[in-house]
Write an enzyme that holds these catalytic residues in place. Structure first.
Site, PDB file in Angstrom:
ATOM      1  N   CYS A  42       0.824  -1.213   0.000  1.00  0.00           N
ATOM      2  CA  CYS A  42       0.000   0.000   0.000  1.00  0.00           C
ATOM      3  C   CYS A  42       0.860   1.265   0.000  1.00  0.00           C
ATOM      4  CB  CYS A  42      -0.933  -0.003   1.202  1.00  0.00           C
ATOM      5  SG  CYS A  42      -1.912   1.496   1.366  1.00  0.00           S
ATOM      6  N   LYS A  51      -1.922   7.265  -5.588  1.00  0.00           N
ATOM      7  CA  LYS A  51      -2.746   8.440  -5.300  1.00  0.00           C
ATOM      8  C   LYS A  51      -1.960   9.735  -5.498  1.00  0.00           C
ATOM      9  CE  LYS A  51      -5.199   5.793  -5.256  1.00  0.00           C
ATOM     10  NZ  LYS A  51      -5.296   4.330  -5.223  1.00  0.00           N
ATOM     11  N   ALA A 114       9.970 -14.388   7.121  1.00  0.00           N
ATOM     12  CA  ALA A 114       9.740 -15.410   8.142  1.00  0.00           C
ATOM     13  C   ALA A 114       9.065 -16.634   7.550  1.00  0.00           C
ATOM     14  CB  ALA A 114       8.885 -14.828   9.252  1.00  0.00           C
ATOM     15  N   GLY A 182     -10.345  -2.861 -14.432  1.00  0.00           N
ATOM     16  CA  GLY A 182     -10.761  -2.759 -13.028  1.00  0.00           C
ATOM     17  C   GLY A 182     -10.200  -1.503 -12.390  1.00  0.00           C
ATOM     18  N   ILE A 183     -10.215  -1.485 -11.079  1.00  0.00           N
ATOM     19  CA  ILE A 183      -9.815  -0.286 -10.341  1.00  0.00           C
ATOM     20  C   ILE A 183      -8.365   0.100 -10.642  1.00  0.00           C
ATOM     21  CG2 ILE A 183      -9.433   0.668  -8.039  1.00  0.00           C
ATOM     22  CD1 ILE A 183     -11.846  -0.920  -7.066  1.00  0.00           C
ATOM     23  N   ARG A 272      -5.011  -9.711  -8.311  1.00  0.00           N
ATOM     24  CA  ARG A 272      -3.867  -9.998  -7.459  1.00  0.00           C
ATOM     25  C   ARG A 272      -4.014 -11.403  -6.883  1.00  0.00           C
ATOM     26  NH1 ARG A 272      -0.995  -5.415  -6.319  1.00  0.00           N
ATOM     27  NH2 ARG A 272      -0.075  -6.326  -4.442  1.00  0.00           N
ATOM     28  N   ALA A 319      -7.001  -2.140   1.624  1.00  0.00           N
ATOM     29  CA  ALA A 319      -6.144  -1.799   2.765  1.00  0.00           C
ATOM     30  C   ALA A 319      -6.970  -1.541   4.017  1.00  0.00           C
ATOM     31  CB  ALA A 319      -5.303  -0.570   2.431  1.00  0.00           C
ATOM     32  N   HIS A 444     -23.718  23.990   3.056  1.00  0.00           N
ATOM     33  CA  HIS A 444     -23.980  24.469   1.706  1.00  0.00           C
ATOM     34  C   HIS A 444     -22.939  25.515   1.320  1.00  0.00           C
ATOM     35  CE1 HIS A 444     -26.262  25.594  -1.834  1.00  0.00           C
ATOM     36  NE2 HIS A 444     -26.056  26.879  -1.508  1.00  0.00           N
TER      37      HIS A 444
END
Lengths: 471, 431
Positions: A42, A51, A114, A182-183, A272, A319, A444
């Site tokens: 991320c 972003k 690990a 897709g996204i 993914r 995320a 407003h």
């Protein structure tokens, strides 16, 4: 051998939240990740860099749009190195910040990979070349996912990149085929289109952003149709060959027609896959499903009593979902044994221009479940705020239970939808009625008024939208 | 006259049961000058189990508040001071009314305001019928969390808010209803006369331990056809041996008591007589035989009778058991054990030997099927080899569930235990 009450494997937004939460609950925690600081995909290669680039992309388009409003800018000059280093700085600042939080909480941070030796022991290949081992009472697995690479695209070529390669921003190719509408594909496609690449997108399914309701996708589709070279729906890549000028791509649509095109680069964005290999899970009874996702219960427990798993590894794919799962798993480990992960609304956001966001029930889902819902739509053409920023193609809609007036789902398309959806999430989670939104005063002029007016129109007419009586 | 008339009165955090020793004050619901009624919620206390509303056990006018929001307070710590005296109409009423028994307040109950009598509970709630929708339960995340925490299935809760929305109060009301329903049976008690007609009386709420003890023993008494058999074990040589090896146990940190030895012997007896290490599942018409050997020990504490369980006694020697028993008894008296420490026993030992008595009839600790009572050992003349000799005898009382255990088996079991105490080699041989 080192010991910890809790070992968290993977330092992405799921893992680091789990580790921080557990430490805050008084556990002695070790967080293990191959990077120097927490952050995971991320922060290093996903949400955050993309972003940053989308912000630039929006800026470039708005500057261009401004010519309609009487402001003429010269063609932008793009200093790619500087852009890249700015993006890298954003990433570095955030990951280092997390490193500071690790130290502040006195977590043990181990840079390495690990692997389970048994259900209470990890062997760690540390980044400094040493071999460590760690004995733990509980472990939370949060190793995330990586871009899927279908066999056809699995070839060593500089011209094929995934999302990681795309945010690395090596160059601005003259042309690019985005495989997958897709996204991720649409977001990064827009970035490259803004930087000057001729972008085409190919999607196997009949529409872009498949899980979203079609009315929400429409504004994005229209914008993309203007900015992209081509949007090819119902189409698949059938063959691929590297030539001197680029990649010769064979495409086939659902009518069986084949055609071929050449692109300087391909951006692969077809989903993914979970990072569930090489973890030594064979030394535990942790179970995987057919697609490699770790199987967990509603407390994120695997079949192995000492091991939990969260995030992309269990199919979360977002995320913020991973973070909440991490927090919950940490609570369960710390003894809050009755809590479960059972959200009513998980927000989905597409950070394109215009944005798309939704949460709770979608119209598609309501249809599948044969569930009667009332849908109220408030088009942004009736929003003053949208008019002031040239965002009249947006849409806000509410899915309402006809018996109780309860808000079951919210969908928003348009600028800032990702921010606006938070109110929708709160409404769904709190079991708010349309009347609750209708009678909450919204500032407003803002786009948030579109939620209020949509709710108002459920009970008749809304102030700024007059429709002939429906019933 | 009730204690409430003595003024001013300090109201302290009452025993909340469930081993809750302290909690954080998250809200104070009364202010100085407030008129406080008995059972009115005074504070909201957050414990590691749940948020609990603490009801007042006194009435009067609040003169001082002794805690602050955010304070961690312990059981017994004063919360506020109340002055009873500016007697409103209520105070004028005769003592019999004044002293109406406070309704039982289950401690695990999140909102321990008085439970309405069963007849009230049965009444249809005066809320609109729930609007059934197949969507997610209409309750906020915080409400859903609370329900999980206190074990309420939120899908069963009746929402009273708009659109059937479930509030935290709805969850608490539901939980209260469940508790009332659960507690309804024993609450139907023999009507009591007004004792004050014969002299001064004082009413005190039952402690949680007393309440549970009363409930469970009544249940056992009502469910189990019990038989008690008596026998005596000649422990003359055992006592010599105990004096001889007592030091060893002391070095290890325990006390070589008859109970420690009995735990070991009983563990072996349960192996020889498996029907004593069993439970009856009457609903399934099955007998559950246990493959573990855990012995419960009745411990007299200032809070009442508690029965902690010593686990896997078959895998521990007598010295180990003596050490464990000493520590466990200490922990129990200090009330540092949890509900889990008092569950899963195979059989129970109740030793009143230090207090005296020749024999007694212990009540089986449900769902176990037998209990061994131990009274005080005594030196008695025994006719051995043509003459009377002074011997030490330990009187044992075995109560058992006659549904599962026949009289002959009961006699055999108890005799076996006696013989094993007289000649431990038997235990080694058969166990």
């Amino acid at each position: 051998m080192d010991k910890a009450q809790l070992a968290v494997i993977g330092g992405g937004p799921g893992g680091y939240v789990a580790a921080f939460k557990a430490a805050d609950l008084g556990l002695d925690v070790a967080l293990i990740d191959p990077e120097a600081h927490p952050g995971g995909v991320c922060l290093y290669r996903g949400c955050i860099p993309s972003k940053s680039l989308l912000h630039i992309s929006k800026l470039l388009y708005e500057a261009k749009e401004a010519e309609h409003w009487g402001i003429q800018f010269a063609e932008p000059e793009i200093d790619l190195d500087k852009l890249r280093s700015w993006k890298d700085e954003v990433v570095a600042k955030m990951t280092q910040g997390l490193g500071q939080l690790v130290r502040a909480r006195k977590l043990t941070y181990v840079q390495g990979r690990a692997r389970f030796v048994d259900p209470h022991t990890l062997q760690i290949d540390q980044a400094d070349g040493r071999q460590g081992s760690l004995q733990f009472e509980h472990a939370i697995l949060a190793t995330g996912s990586r871009p899927a690479v279908p066999a056809l695209f699995d070839q060593p070529s500089d011209r094929i990149m995934d999302s990681t390669g795309a945010v690395a921003l090596h160059d601005i190719p003259p042309s690019m085929l985005v495989v997958g509408g897709g996204i991720i594909g649409m977001e990064l496609g827009q970035v490259y289109a803004a930087l000057g690449t001729q972008v085409s997108v190919v999607e196997m399914l009949p529409g872009l952003i498949p899980p979203a309701d079609r009315d929400l996708v429409k504004p994005l589709h229209n914008t993309a149709a203007e900015r992209f070279d081509e949007i090819m729906l119902n189409t698949q890549v059938t063959a691929l060959a590297e030539t001197d000028d680029g990649l010769a791509v064979q495409l086939q649509n659902s009518d069986g027609q084949s055609f071929s095109k050449t692109y300087a680069k391909i951006l692969l964005a077809v989903g993914r896959v979970p990072n569930s290999e090489d973890l030594g899970l064979e030394h535990t009874v942790v179970g995987l499903d057919g697609r490699g996702y770790v199987q967990v219960d509603d407390q994120l427990r695997t079949a192995e009593p000492s091991i939990f798993a969260i995030g992309d590894l269990v199919g979360a794919a977002l995320a913020h979902t991973a973070a909440h799962q991490g927090s919950l798993a940490a609570e369960v480990v710390a003894g809050h044994e009755k809590q479960v992960f059972a959200p009513h609304a998980i927000p989905n956001v597409v950070y394109t221009d215009p944005e798309i966001a939704w949460c709770g029930l979608t119209e598609e889902e309501a249809k599948e479940q044969d569930r009667s819902v009332e849908v109220v739509r408030f088009p942004w053409s009736a929003s003053g705020r949208a008019s002031t920023q040239g965002a009249n193609d947006g849409l806000t809609k509410l899915l309402i239970d006809p018996q109780t007036d309860r808000i079951l789902g919210v969908g928003i398309a348009g600028s800032g939808a990702g921010e606006l959806i938070a109110e929708g999430v709160l409404a769904v989670e709190m079991a708010a009625l349309a009347a609750d939104i209708q009678h909450s005063i919204h500032p407003h002029p803002t786009l948030s008024e579109t939620l209020m007016e949509a709710a108002e129109s459920h009970y008749g007419q809304s102030t700024h939208l007059y429709a002939p009586k429906r019933r | 006259m009730s204690l409430n008339h003595i003024m001013p009165v300090k109201f302290a955090l009452p025993d909340l049961g469930e081993n809750i020793e302290s909690g954080d004050v998250i809200r104070i619901l009364v202010a100085v000058g407030d008129r406080l009624a008995e059972d009115q919620t005074v504070i909201e206390l957050e414990t590691d189990k749940a948020v609990i509303e603490v009801p007042s056990s006194v009435d009067g006018t609040v003169t001082e508040i002794l805690v602050q929001q955010g304070d961690t307070i312990a059981v017994g710590q004063p919360i506020l001071e109340v002055e009873a005296g500016e007697a409103p109409a209520v105070e004028e009423t005769p003592p019999a009314v004044e002293e109406a028994p406070p309704a039982p307040v289950p401690a695990e109950e999140p909102a321990p305001t008085p439970i309405p009598p069963a007849s009230v509970v049965e009444e249809a709630p005066s809320v609109p019928t729930p609007i059934s929708t197949d969507g997610p339960v209409p309750a906020a995340p915080s409400t859903r969390r609370l329900a999980r925490e206190i074990g309420v299935d939120i899908a069963q809760v009746q929402g009273t808010g708009p659109g059937g929305r479930i509030s935290i109060d709805d969850v608490k009301a539901h939980s209260k209803k469940l508790h009332a329903a659960r507690g309804a049976a024993p609450a139907v008690a023999v009507p009591l006369p007004d004792f004050s007609q014969w002299g001064a009386v004082e009413r005190q709420p039952m402690t949680k331990v007393r309440e549970i003890t009363a409930e469970r023993l009544a249940q056992a008494w009502a469910t189990i056809p019990q038989v008690t058999q008596f026998d005596k074990a000649d422990i003359t040589s055992l006592e010599k041996w105990r004096a001889e090896y007592g030091k060893k146990a002391e070095t290890a940190g325990g006390k070589l008591t008859p109970t420690a030895i009995l735990i070991k012997v009983l563990g072996i007896a349960l192996k020889v007589f498996p029907q004593f290490n069993a439970s009856i599942d009457i609903a399934q018409r099955e007998v559950v035989y246990k493959r573990y050997f855990h012995i419960g020990i009745a411990v007299d504490t200032p809070h009442g009778l508690l029965v902690p369980v010593v686990r896997d006694v078959d895998q521990k020697n007598i010295i180990e058991l003596a050490v464990e028993l000493s520590a466990l008894a200490q922990k129990t008296r200090e009330r540092k054990i949890g509900p889990a420490d008092m569950q899963g026993g195979s059989m129970t030992i109740s030793n009143v030997g230090t207090m005296g008595g020749t024999a007694f009839t212990p009540i089986v600790n449900l769902p176990e099927v037998a209990i061994l009572g131990v009274a005080r050992s005594q030196v008695e003349p025994a006719y051995i080899d043509g003459q009377f000799q002074p011997r030490t005898f330990l009187p044992l009382s075995l109560s058992y569930d006659h549904r599962l255990i026949d009289g002959a088996d009961g006699a055999r079991f108890l005799r076996w235990v006696c013989t094993a105490l007289e000649d431990p080699f038997i235990a080694l041989l058969e166990g």
